[in-house]
Design a protein around this motif. Structure first.
Motif, short mmCIF file in Angstrom:
data_model
loop_
_atom_site.label_atom_id
_atom_site.label_comp_id
_atom_site.label_asym_id
_atom_site.label_seq_id
_atom_site.Cartn_x
_atom_site.Cartn_y
_atom_site.Cartn_z
N PHE A 32 0.82 -1.21 0.00
CA PHE A 32 0.00 0.00 0.00
C PHE A 32 0.86 1.27 0.00
O PHE A 32 0.52 2.24 -0.66
N LEU A 33 1.96 1.24 0.71
CA LEU A 33 2.85 2.42 0.70
C LEU A 33 3.50 2.59 -0.67
O LEU A 33 3.75 3.73 -1.08
N ASN A 34 3.76 1.49 -1.37
CA ASN A 34 4.28 1.58 -2.73
C ASN A 34 3.25 2.22 -3.66
O ASN A 34 3.59 3.02 -4.51
N GLY A 35 1.99 1.86 -3.49
CA GLY A 35 0.93 2.39 -4.33
C GLY A 35 0.49 3.79 -3.97
O GLY A 35 0.03 4.56 -4.83
N PHE A 36 0.62 4.15 -2.69
CA PHE A 36 0.12 5.43 -2.19
C PHE A 36 1.19 6.08 -1.30
O PHE A 36 1.19 5.91 -0.08
N ALA A 37 2.09 6.82 -1.91
CA ALA A 37 3.18 7.44 -1.15
C ALA A 37 2.65 8.43 -0.11
O ALA A 37 3.30 8.68 0.90
N ASP A 38 1.48 8.99 -0.37
CA ASP A 38 0.89 9.96 0.57
C ASP A 38 -0.20 9.34 1.43
O ASP A 38 -1.07 10.05 1.95
N LEU A 39 -0.17 8.02 1.59
CA LEU A 39 -1.20 7.32 2.37
C LEU A 39 -1.40 8.00 3.72
O LEU A 39 -0.43 8.35 4.40
N GLY A 40 -2.64 8.20 4.09
CA GLY A 40 -2.95 8.81 5.37
C GLY A 40 -4.10 8.09 6.03
O GLY A 40 -4.85 7.35 5.40
N VAL A 41 -4.22 8.30 7.33
CA VAL A 41 -5.30 7.67 8.09
C VAL A 41 -5.85 8.68 9.10
O VAL A 41 -5.10 9.50 9.65
N GLU A 42 -7.14 8.62 9.30
CA GLU A 42 -7.80 9.45 10.31
C GLU A 42 -8.62 8.52 11.19
O GLU A 42 -9.43 7.72 10.68
N ILE A 43 -8.42 8.58 12.49
CA ILE A 43 -9.23 7.80 13.42
C ILE A 43 -10.56 8.55 13.60
O ILE A 43 -10.58 9.70 14.03
#
Length: 136
Positions: free
Chosen positions: A54-65
């Protein structure tokens, strides 16, 4: 560290800092992960492979709780993942499109570590937003 803070630390370490290996101490050596992104239960190594993909596919991956509740040895967390598809994801070439998709994660914490995890993600919504599956 409270059970809730163990789960929160995972989302901070992976979802915000993108540190897959930094998540290792949060999981028991014999942890079992049940994930809707995998056809069978995983150990940490298998889960880490998904994390790297997932980090390879989405360099700007983010999460919000969005929500988090703890009861006994369980912590339930509702999160929203988001990112821009800029790299290959499991053979899917980058689309340049963004996604935002929710997931429910339930952790069973034993001795300050995640012993078992149930992770249910809305992969269909993500794939539709990326344009690789038709929208309903």
């Amino acid at each position: 560290m409270s059970n809730q803070s163990v789960s929160t630390r995972f989302f901070e370490t992976y979802g915000q800092r993108h540190d897959v290996e930094g998540c290792r101490p949060l999981f028991a050596a014999d942890a079992v992960i049940h994930s809707s992104t995998a056809p069978a239960s995983l150990d940490f190594e298998g889960y880490a492979q998904i994390g790297h993909a997932f980090l390879n596919g989405f360099a700007d991956l983010g999460v919000e709780i969005l929500d988090q509740f703890a009861a006994g040895d369980r912590v339930a967390t509702r999160v929203a993942w988001s990112g821009t598809h800029t790299g290959e994801l499991n053979g899917i070439p980058p689309t340049g499109r963004t996604f935002r998709s929710e997931a429910i994660v339930i952790d069973r914490i034993v001795n300050g570590q995640i012993k078992e995890r149930w992770d249910v993600s809305n992969m269909l919504s993500m794939m539709q937003q990326l344009g690789v599956m038709p929208a309903a």
